[in-house]
Design a protein around this motif. Structure first.
Motif, PDB file in Angstrom:
ATOM      1  N   LYS A 303       0.806  -1.217   0.000  1.00 53.13           N
ATOM      2  CA  LYS A 303       0.000   0.000   0.000  1.00 53.13           C
ATOM      3  C   LYS A 303       0.843   1.273   0.000  1.00 53.13           C
ATOM      4  CE  LYS A 303      -3.890  -2.247   2.271  1.00 53.13           C
ATOM      5  NZ  LYS A 303      -4.778  -2.307   3.465  1.00 53.13           N
ATOM      6  N   GLY A 304       2.169   1.119  -0.054  1.00 50.08           N
ATOM      7  CA  GLY A 304       3.029   2.299  -0.162  1.00 50.08           C
ATOM      8  C   GLY A 304       3.376   2.961   1.143  1.00 50.08           C
ATOM      9  N   TYR A 305       3.355   2.195   2.236  1.00 48.65           N
ATOM     10  CA  TYR A 305       3.705   2.766   3.537  1.00 48.65           C
ATOM     11  C   TYR A 305       4.821   1.934   4.172  1.00 48.65           C
ATOM     12  CZ  TYR A 305      -0.718   5.203   2.966  1.00 48.65           C
ATOM     13  OH  TYR A 305      -1.728   5.974   2.467  1.00 48.65           O
ATOM     14  N   ALA A 306       5.645   2.609   4.936  1.00 49.20           N
ATOM     15  CA  ALA A 306       6.742   1.916   5.616  1.00 49.20           C
ATOM     16  C   ALA A 306       6.199   1.079   6.767  1.00 49.20           C
ATOM     17  CB  ALA A 306       7.741   2.942   6.152  1.00 49.20           C
ATOM     18  N   ASN A 307       6.933   0.015   7.107  1.00 56.01           N
ATOM     19  CA  ASN A 307       6.547  -0.773   8.278  1.00 56.01           C
ATOM     20  C   ASN A 307       6.583   0.101   9.524  1.00 56.01           C
ATOM     21  OD1 ASN A 307       6.199  -3.091   6.835  1.00 56.01           O
ATOM     22  ND2 ASN A 307       8.212  -3.940   7.312  1.00 56.01           N
ATOM     23  N   VAL A 308       5.698  -0.214  10.454  1.00 52.92           N
ATOM     24  CA  VAL A 308       5.624   0.572  11.687  1.00 52.92           C
ATOM     25  C   VAL A 308       6.241  -0.213  12.839  1.00 52.92           C
ATOM     26  CG1 VAL A 308       3.527   1.736  10.929  1.00 52.92           C
ATOM     27  CG2 VAL A 308       3.346  -0.325  12.320  1.00 52.92           C
ATOM     28  N   THR A 309       6.599   0.514  13.842  1.00 56.25           N
ATOM     29  CA  THR A 309       7.085  -0.077  15.094  1.00 56.25           C
ATOM     30  C   THR A 309       6.085   0.271  16.188  1.00 56.25           C
ATOM     31  OG1 THR A 309       8.469   1.882  15.384  1.00 56.25           O
ATOM     32  CG2 THR A 309       9.507  -0.080  14.443  1.00 56.25           C
ATOM     33  N   ASN A 310       6.254  -0.332  17.362  1.00 62.12           N
ATOM     34  CA  ASN A 310       5.255  -0.169  18.414  1.00 62.12           C
ATOM     35  C   ASN A 310       5.102   1.275  18.874  1.00 62.12           C
ATOM     36  OD1 ASN A 310       7.938  -0.855  19.484  1.00 62.12           O
ATOM     37  ND2 ASN A 310       6.996  -0.502  21.495  1.00 62.12           N
ATOM     38  N   ASP A 311       6.153   2.098  18.672  1.00 62.63           N
ATOM     39  CA  ASP A 311       6.043   3.489  19.116  1.00 62.63           C
ATOM     40  C   ASP A 311       5.134   4.312  18.195  1.00 62.63           C
ATOM     41  OD1 ASP A 311       8.145   3.119  17.162  1.00 62.63           O
ATOM     42  OD2 ASP A 311       8.650   5.234  17.473  1.00 62.63           O
ATOM     43  N   LYS A 312       4.695   3.738  17.056  1.00 66.77           N
ATOM     44  CA  LYS A 312       3.781   4.433  16.142  1.00 66.77           C
ATOM     45  C   LYS A 312       2.330   3.991  16.342  1.00 66.77           C
ATOM     46  CE  LYS A 312       6.983   6.750  13.982  1.00 66.77           C
ATOM     47  NZ  LYS A 312       7.078   8.228  14.118  1.00 66.77           N
ATOM     48  N   VAL A 313       2.121   3.152  17.363  1.00 64.17           N
ATOM     49  CA  VAL A 313       0.771   2.627  17.616  1.00 64.17           C
ATOM     50  C   VAL A 313       0.297   3.118  18.970  1.00 64.17           C
ATOM     51  CG1 VAL A 313      -0.652   0.559  17.800  1.00 64.17           C
ATOM     52  CG2 VAL A 313       1.344   0.569  16.284  1.00 64.17           C
ATOM     53  N   ASN A 314      -0.852   3.807  18.979  1.00 67.33           N
ATOM     54  CA  ASN A 314      -1.420   4.345  20.208  1.00 67.33           C
ATOM     55  C   ASN A 314      -2.633   3.511  20.604  1.00 67.33           C
ATOM     56  OD1 ASN A 314      -3.304   6.254  21.809  1.00 67.33           O
ATOM     57  ND2 ASN A 314      -1.340   7.326  21.814  1.00 67.33           N
ATOM     58  N   ASP A 315      -2.734   3.212  21.886  1.00 62.08           N
ATOM     59  CA  ASP A 315      -3.804   2.313  22.329  1.00 62.08           C
ATOM     60  C   ASP A 315      -5.135   3.019  22.554  1.00 62.08           C
ATOM     61  OD1 ASP A 315      -3.408   3.731  24.631  1.00 62.08           O
ATOM     62  OD2 ASP A 315      -2.821   2.002  25.858  1.00 62.08           O
ATOM     63  N   ASN A 316      -5.208   4.327  22.324  1.00 62.04           N
ATOM     64  CA  ASN A 316      -6.460   5.085  22.450  1.00 62.04           C
ATOM     65  C   ASN A 316      -7.095   4.956  23.835  1.00 62.04           C
ATOM     66  OD1 ASN A 316      -6.189   5.836  19.827  1.00 62.04           O
ATOM     67  ND2 ASN A 316      -7.956   4.710  19.037  1.00 62.04           N
ATOM     68  N   SER A 317      -6.292   4.595  24.797  1.00 60.41           N
ATOM     69  CA  SER A 317      -6.826   4.474  26.154  1.00 60.41           C
ATOM     70  C   SER A 317      -6.939   5.859  26.778  1.00 60.41           C
ATOM     71  CB  SER A 317      -5.908   3.603  27.014  1.00 60.41           C
ATOM     72  OG  SER A 317      -4.648   4.233  27.180  1.00 60.41           O
ATOM     73  N   GLN A 318      -7.410   5.894  27.988  1.00 60.36           N
ATOM     74  CA  GLN A 318      -7.539   7.172  28.684  1.00 60.36           C
ATOM     75  C   GLN A 318      -6.171   7.809  28.888  1.00 60.36           C
ATOM     76  OE1 GLN A 318      -9.680   6.858  32.351  1.00 60.36           O
ATOM     77  NE2 GLN A 318      -9.760   9.073  32.703  1.00 60.36           N
ATOM     78  N   ASN A 319      -5.156   6.979  29.059  1.00 60.63           N
ATOM     79  CA  ASN A 319      -3.794   7.491  29.220  1.00 60.63           C
ATOM     80  C   ASN A 319      -3.111   7.751  27.888  1.00 60.63           C
ATOM     81  OD1 ASN A 319      -4.023   7.253  32.036  1.00 60.63           O
ATOM     82  ND2 ASN A 319      -3.359   5.095  31.972  1.00 60.63           N
ATOM     83  N   SER A 320      -3.728   7.253  26.810  1.00 56.94           N
ATOM     84  CA  SER A 320      -3.235   7.466  25.451  1.00 56.94           C
ATOM     85  C   SER A 320      -1.738   7.198  25.346  1.00 56.94           C
ATOM     86  CB  SER A 320      -3.530   8.911  25.000  1.00 56.94           C
ATOM     87  OG  SER A 320      -3.217   9.070  23.625  1.00 56.94           O
ATOM     88  N   GLN A 321      -1.362   5.938  25.468  1.00 59.66           N
ATOM     89  CA  GLN A 321       0.049   5.580  25.425  1.00 59.66           C
ATOM     90  C   GLN A 321       0.347   4.706  24.215  1.00 59.66           C
ATOM     91  OE1 GLN A 321       0.768   3.415  29.043  1.00 59.66           O
ATOM     92  NE2 GLN A 321      -0.519   1.678  28.456  1.00 59.66           N
ATOM     93  N   ASN A 322       1.613   4.747  23.789  1.00 53.46           N
ATOM     94  CA  ASN A 322       2.047   3.879  22.701  1.00 53.46           C
ATOM     95  C   ASN A 322       2.240   2.462  23.232  1.00 53.46           C
ATOM     96  OD1 ASN A 322       2.091   6.073  20.946  1.00 53.46           O
ATOM     97  ND2 ASN A 322       4.226   6.556  21.430  1.00 53.46           N
ATOM     98  N   LEU A 323       2.174   1.520  22.291  1.00 49.86           N
ATOM     99  CA  LEU A 323       2.320   0.130  22.716  1.00 49.86           C
ATOM    100  C   LEU A 323       3.731  -0.161  23.194  1.00 49.86           C
ATOM    101  CD1 LEU A 323       0.371  -1.947  20.032  1.00 49.86           C
ATOM    102  CD2 LEU A 323      -0.497  -0.786  22.063  1.00 49.86           C
ATOM    103  N   ASN A 324       3.807  -1.044  24.175  1.00 50.70           N
ATOM    104  CA  ASN A 324       5.097  -1.582  24.615  1.00 50.70           C
ATOM    105  C   ASN A 324       4.862  -3.040  25.009  1.00 50.70           C
ATOM    106  OD1 ASN A 324       4.255  -1.653  27.458  1.00 50.70           O
ATOM    107  ND2 ASN A 324       4.398   0.590  27.330  1.00 50.70           N
TER     108      ASN A 324
END
Length: 487
Positions: A303-324
């Motif tokens: 689809k023309g996008y670079a692979n992502v790492t966990n720091d580019k994924v947000n869990d949309n929680s109340q604390n809004s943190q990236n995945l670890n």
């Protein structure tokens, strides 16, 4: 004198007598003729009257018989549960044949065709028997598809049993893929119809098959809903499956998946929304972080996008943190993923001509003649996608795509005649790739070569990858131009 007188008297008497006789004769003849004529006219007239009267009676009788219309009456109503089939010996009429206004509805030839048909559409139900004023019996019939209705001579159809026993499926539990559940199989008897279950959605319900029968060319199953016994009837065997229908699978996947929103990392505009089903769903309904990252990168493939790492994924929680590694993501959770648009690496395959000679050159190879290259999704994104204004890492590309044993080190032709071996020396040359390597025959990578610069070289053909070509049957190196011409 006396003598004369006597003669005179005598002659007079004779004359008188002759005249009288003549007159009498004439009168007698006249009377006889008149009588004869009168008698003849009388007889002739009488005879004429008799002949005329008798002829008129016969003519009137024939005329009356000729004008008498053919009529018909219903003699009895018939059992509508009996199935009939055409014998092919008679046509179907709009009215019994001979009745005024009767026309052929189905020809004898067409009835012969129906006699040889296995389609339930060509079966008949007879619901009346009628008799014409000439004593001929007909059936009033209607075809199962209701396209034909009319009268047929009783020998034009014959009673049949269209039903035969069939085998139920080995697995009698499954799903019905249609709303068309009938009161009985179409063709088994007249009046089969789809039942109305008041709009109940049973597409996700499991059904059980209890009986099977064949009618014509089709097999039918008697089914009952395991969740609602009131929903039962007959379905075509093609509308029953042991496989879980896509609608159910989609619903299950949605419930078990994670819902991802892709956002452009540069513009922060939403690109798309997807539901992903990572591998290894745990019993407690959660996913490991790496399984989520893998699912995201697989969905970005091509689809023309670079692979992502966990720091580019947000869990949309109340604390809004990236995945670890400690983040808990449950099925049904929503995630936001920042993606960076990437540019596709342009490259071409070239073959060597006159290998090692002073006039060696290269010729473009038609890649459609080569077997396709299979590359893992992650490697494809890493090796062939990049930021247009970012530096192209040739060393990484060479080590993971062109080195011995890697994806593009050895290529083969689809016809199996030739093997293409990567030629690093000719590829890593200024004349082959002026945007990437320094000149003077030194294979030195130029610093800070952007992907856009590399793609623009060679008139937009991009990276020039050069291969030596070997003919498999002889083991000899051949010219690329020869392969293209004679291959």
């Amino acid at each position: 004198m006396q003598l004369k007188l006597k003669k005179s008297i005598y002659l007079g008497l004779a004359a008188l007598t002759f005249a009288s006789v003549a007159g009498a004769t004439t009168a007698s003849a006249t009377t006889a003729n008149a009588a004869s004529k009168h008698h003849a006219e009388k007889v002739t007239k009488k005879s004429h009257k008799k002949v005329t009267k008798k002829h008129a009676v016969k003519k009137h009788a024939k005329k009356a018989a000729k004008k008498a219309p053919v009529t018909f009456n219903v003699t009895k109503s018939l059992n509508q549960g009996i199935v009939y089939k055409a014998t092919g010996s008679n046509a179907i009429y709009t009215k019994p044949n001979g009745v005024k206004g009767s026309q052929i509805s189905v020809t004898k030839d067409n009835m012969a065709s129906k006699a040889n048909s296995n389609s339930a559409d060509d079966l008949f139900m007879a619901y009346q028997q009628v008799k014409t004023s000439k004593g001929v019996h007909y059936y009033k019939v209607v075809s199962f598809d209701k396209k034909v209705r009319g009268y047929v001579y009783t020998k034009g159809i014959a009673q049949v049993n269209p039903v035969s026993a069939a085998t139920t499926p080995s697995n009698t539990t499954g799903y019905v893929t249609t709303n068309n559940i009938s009161n009985y199989p179409y063709g088994s008897k007249f009046g089969s119809k789809v039942q109305n279950f008041n709009g109940i959605d049973f597409s996700k319900d499991k059904f059980t098959v209890s009986e099977a029968m064949t009618v014509g060319n089709d097999t039918y199953y008697k089914v009952a809903d395991q969740s609602n016994s009131l929903i039962n009837g007959w379905v075509n065997a093609n509308d029953f499956t042991n496989n879980t229908p896509k609608a159910i699978t989609d619903a299950q996947n949605y419930a078990n998946g994670v819902h991802v929103t892709y956002v452009n990392n540069n513009t922060y505009q939403t690109i798309s929304n997807e539901t992903l089903n990572p591998a290894n769903l745990k019993n407690d309904g959660t996913y490991a972080t790496q399984d989520i990252i893998n699912a995201i990168n697989n969905s970005l493939y091509g689809k023309g996008y670079a692979n992502v790492t966990n720091d580019k994924v947000n869990d949309n929680s109340q604390n809004s943190q990236n995945l670890n590694t400690t983040t808990v993501v449950k099925k049904g959770d929503n995630l936001t993923v920042l993606v960076t648009p990437q540019t596709q690496l342009n490259y071409g395959i070239y073959g060597v001509n006159n290998k090692g000679a002073f006039n060696q050159s290269t010729t473009s190879v038609n890649t459609t003649e080569l077997n396709p290259i299979t590359i893992a999704n992650t490697d494809r994104n890493n090796l062939f996608l990049g930021d247009a204004n970012g530096n192209f890492n040739y060393t990484n590309f060479s080590n993971n795509a062109l080195a011995s044993g890697k994806y593009m080190n050895t290529l083969t032709s689809k016809d199996g005649k030739y093997t293409y071996k990567f030629d690093a020396a000719m590829t890593e040359n200024n004349s082959a790739n002026p945007a990437l390597f320094s000149g003077n025959g030194i294979s030195t990578i130029k610093p800070n070569v952007k992907l856009s610069d590399l793609n623009a070289q060679n008139n937009g053909k991009g990276l020039n990858l050069v291969y030596d070509i070997t003919e498999n049957s002889t083991g000899k190196t051949v010219n690329a131009s020869d392969v293209n011409i004679f291959g």
